[in-house]
Design a protein around this motif. Sequence first.
Motif, PDB file in Angstrom:
ATOM      1  N   PHE A   1     -10.357  77.148  64.582  1.00  0.00           N
ATOM      2  CA  PHE A   1      -9.781  77.044  65.930  1.00  0.00           C
ATOM      3  C   PHE A   1      -8.832  75.841  65.876  1.00  0.00           C
ATOM      4  O   PHE A   1      -9.273  74.700  66.011  1.00  0.00           O
ATOM      5  N   ASP A   2      -7.586  76.129  65.630  1.00  0.00           N
ATOM      6  CA  ASP A   2      -6.628  75.079  65.287  1.00  0.00           C
ATOM      7  C   ASP A   2      -5.809  74.627  66.498  1.00  0.00           C
ATOM      8  O   ASP A   2      -5.190  75.434  67.189  1.00  0.00           O
ATOM      9  N   ASN A   3      -5.826  73.322  66.727  1.00  0.00           N
ATOM     10  CA  ASN A   3      -5.070  72.715  67.826  1.00  0.00           C
ATOM     11  C   ASN A   3      -3.960  71.852  67.227  1.00  0.00           C
ATOM     12  O   ASN A   3      -4.042  70.635  67.199  1.00  0.00           O
ATOM     13  N   ASN A   4      -2.927  72.533  66.698  1.00  0.00           N
ATOM     14  CA  ASN A   4      -1.818  71.828  66.040  1.00  0.00           C
ATOM     15  C   ASN A   4      -2.309  70.897  64.937  1.00  0.00           C
ATOM     16  O   ASN A   4      -1.923  69.727  64.850  1.00  0.00           O
ATOM     17  N   GLY A   5      -3.168  71.445  64.093  1.00  0.00           N
ATOM     18  CA  GLY A   5      -3.664  70.674  62.955  1.00  0.00           C
ATOM     19  C   GLY A   5      -4.878  69.825  63.248  1.00  0.00           C
ATOM     20  O   GLY A   5      -5.393  69.144  62.360  1.00  0.00           O
ATOM     21  N   LYS A   6      -5.382  69.872  64.485  1.00  0.00           N
ATOM     22  CA  LYS A   6      -6.561  69.099  64.869  1.00  0.00           C
ATOM     23  C   LYS A   6      -7.641  70.039  65.397  1.00  0.00           C
ATOM     24  O   LYS A   6      -7.362  71.185  65.734  1.00  0.00           O
ATOM     25  N   ALA A   7      -8.848  69.524  65.470  1.00  0.00           N
ATOM     26  CA  ALA A   7      -9.941  70.307  66.038  1.00  0.00           C
ATOM     27  C   ALA A   7      -9.908  70.204  67.555  1.00  0.00           C
ATOM     28  O   ALA A   7      -9.518  69.179  68.112  1.00  0.00           O
ATOM     29  N   TYR A   8     -10.315  71.276  68.234  1.00  0.00           N
ATOM     30  CA  TYR A   8     -10.411  71.247  69.689  1.00  0.00           C
ATOM     31  C   TYR A   8     -11.634  70.425  70.116  1.00  0.00           C
ATOM     32  O   TYR A   8     -12.575  70.224  69.345  1.00  0.00           O
ATOM     33  N   SER A   9     -11.625  69.994  71.362  1.00  0.00           N
ATOM     34  CA  SER A   9     -12.726  69.192  71.901  1.00  0.00           C
ATOM     35  C   SER A   9     -13.935  70.067  72.218  1.00  0.00           C
ATOM     36  O   SER A   9     -13.837  71.294  72.345  1.00  0.00           O
ATOM     37  N   ARG A  10     -15.066  69.398  72.379  1.00  0.00           N
ATOM     38  CA  ARG A  10     -16.304  70.081  72.751  1.00  0.00           C
ATOM     39  C   ARG A  10     -16.161  70.763  74.108  1.00  0.00           C
ATOM     40  O   ARG A  10     -16.642  71.877  74.304  1.00  0.00           O
ATOM     41  N   GLN A  11     -15.474  70.099  75.027  1.00  0.00           N
ATOM     42  CA  GLN A  11     -15.272  70.678  76.358  1.00  0.00           C
ATOM     43  C   GLN A  11     -14.456  71.967  76.277  1.00  0.00           C
ATOM     44  O   GLN A  11     -14.733  72.933  76.987  1.00  0.00           O
ATOM     45  N   TRP A  12     -13.445  71.968  75.410  1.00  0.00           N
ATOM     46  CA  TRP A  12     -12.633  73.174  75.227  1.00  0.00           C
ATOM     47  C   TRP A  12     -13.510  74.314  74.722  1.00  0.00           C
ATOM     48  O   TRP A  12     -13.404  75.454  75.197  1.00  0.00           O
ATOM     49  N   GLY A  13     -14.376  74.027  73.781  1.00  0.00           N
ATOM     50  CA  GLY A  13     -15.255  75.057  73.237  1.00  0.00           C
ATOM     51  C   GLY A  13     -16.180  75.630  74.293  1.00  0.00           C
ATOM     52  O   GLY A  13     -16.360  76.849  74.382  1.00  0.00           O
ATOM     53  N   PHE A  14     -16.777  74.757  75.105  1.00  0.00           N
ATOM     54  CA  PHE A  14     -17.654  75.224  76.178  1.00  0.00           C
ATOM     55  C   PHE A  14     -16.877  76.079  77.177  1.00  0.00           C
ATOM     56  O   PHE A  14     -17.381  77.084  77.682  1.00  0.00           O
ATOM     57  N   ARG A  15     -15.653  75.664  77.458  1.00  0.00           N
ATOM     58  CA  ARG A  15     -14.844  76.390  78.423  1.00  0.00           C
ATOM     59  C   ARG A  15     -14.550  77.812  77.933  1.00  0.00           C
ATOM     60  O   ARG A  15     -14.654  78.787  78.678  1.00  0.00           O
ATOM     61  N   GLN A  16     -14.203  77.920  76.648  1.00  0.00           N
ATOM     62  CA  GLN A  16     -13.911  79.235  76.065  1.00  0.00           C
ATOM     63  C   GLN A  16     -15.154  80.127  76.045  1.00  0.00           C
ATOM     64  O   GLN A  16     -15.106  81.300  76.404  1.00  0.00           O
ATOM     65  N   LEU A  17     -16.270  79.536  75.625  1.00  0.00           N
ATOM     66  CA  LEU A  17     -17.512  80.306  75.537  1.00  0.00           C
ATOM     67  C   LEU A  17     -17.963  80.759  76.916  1.00  0.00           C
ATOM     68  O   LEU A  17     -18.333  81.924  77.110  1.00  0.00           O
ATOM     69  N   GLU A  18     -17.932  79.854  77.886  1.00  0.00           N
ATOM     70  CA  GLU A  18     -18.370  80.208  79.234  1.00  0.00           C
ATOM     71  C   GLU A  18     -17.504  81.318  79.821  1.00  0.00           C
ATOM     72  O   GLU A  18     -18.016  82.267  80.423  1.00  0.00           O
ATOM     73  N   SER A  19     -16.203  81.224  79.627  1.00  0.00           N
ATOM     74  CA  SER A  19     -15.300  82.241  80.167  1.00  0.00           C
ATOM     75  C   SER A  19     -15.611  83.610  79.572  1.00  0.00           C
ATOM     76  O   SER A  19     -15.613  84.624  80.272  1.00  0.00           O
ATOM     77  N   PHE A  20     -15.891  83.623  78.263  1.00  0.00           N
ATOM     78  CA  PHE A  20     -16.220  84.891  77.609  1.00  0.00           C
ATOM     79  C   PHE A  20     -17.542  85.449  78.135  1.00  0.00           C
ATOM     80  O   PHE A  20     -17.649  86.664  78.418  1.00  0.00           O
ATOM     81  N   LEU A  21     -18.552  84.608  78.260  1.00  0.00           N
ATOM     82  CA  LEU A  21     -19.861  85.069  78.732  1.00  0.00           C
ATOM     83  C   LEU A  21     -19.776  85.600  80.162  1.00  0.00           C
ATOM     84  O   LEU A  21     -20.422  86.596  80.497  1.00  0.00           O
TER      85      LEU A  21
END
Length: 243
Positions: free
Chosen positions: A176-196
């Motif tokens: 999960f590439d953010n212009n060569g950096k890792a995304y934040s934990r909050q971003w991950g939770f946001r993506q997962l929650e939206s999918f669920l």
Amino acid sequence: MKEHITSFIKEKDLSENSQTAYSYDLDQFVDTVHGHISDTNLRIYQASIKDFKPAVQKRKLSAVNQFLFYLYQNHVIGEYHRLVLPKVTVAKSHDQELLDLSLFWEGSEIRQGRLIALLIVEMGLLPSEILQLKIVDIEPDFQVLRVGKEGQKRVLRIPDSLLDELTDSLTGTYLFDNNGKAYSRQWGFRQLESFLIEKGFKDLSAQSLREQYILKQREQGMDLFSIARELGLKTLVTLEKYK
């Protein structure tokens, strides 16, 4: 929004440690809601902390509610919001059954949240491990990936069902590439929650999805020692309820 945190804390007679705790919790809150108070962003924030221990959730929500009241009193926001502390119940993980999560394999507009969910359910990975996965750690030809911190990486077999899903995402530095950096934990939770939410499983979390992985492995006959090794656990303490 962050400039108001300092003035809010100054109004309170707090010890140095308490000031640090308030500042940390409120900085995290403002980052998660992107400085914009709305019902949707407040729900996203509350979802982002729901895997913390109840006492930690209570502390964070108490700080946020005080801050929201301060913002309302000082006319920074036009509407008063208050987050409700969750009711704490004793989890009966050992009594839970496997859920039918076949909907996860259907198409989704939230592709990144879908892949995060599948990696948890099918491989038992933590969100933090998923967000730190680099492309060089994924070897489709050998059907394995390496996960964990440097010097403590474990090698896991990629299930057949996930192989194509991962192969289609191997571009950039991170999975999960953010212009060569890792995304934040909050971003991950946001993506997962939206999918669920999209799939009708709004009550599930990363923790409960990981439990589904454990239950599935137990049903297939895997012993607890093997599950602990796959999950990167040093002891069986957290798995004893699955005996």
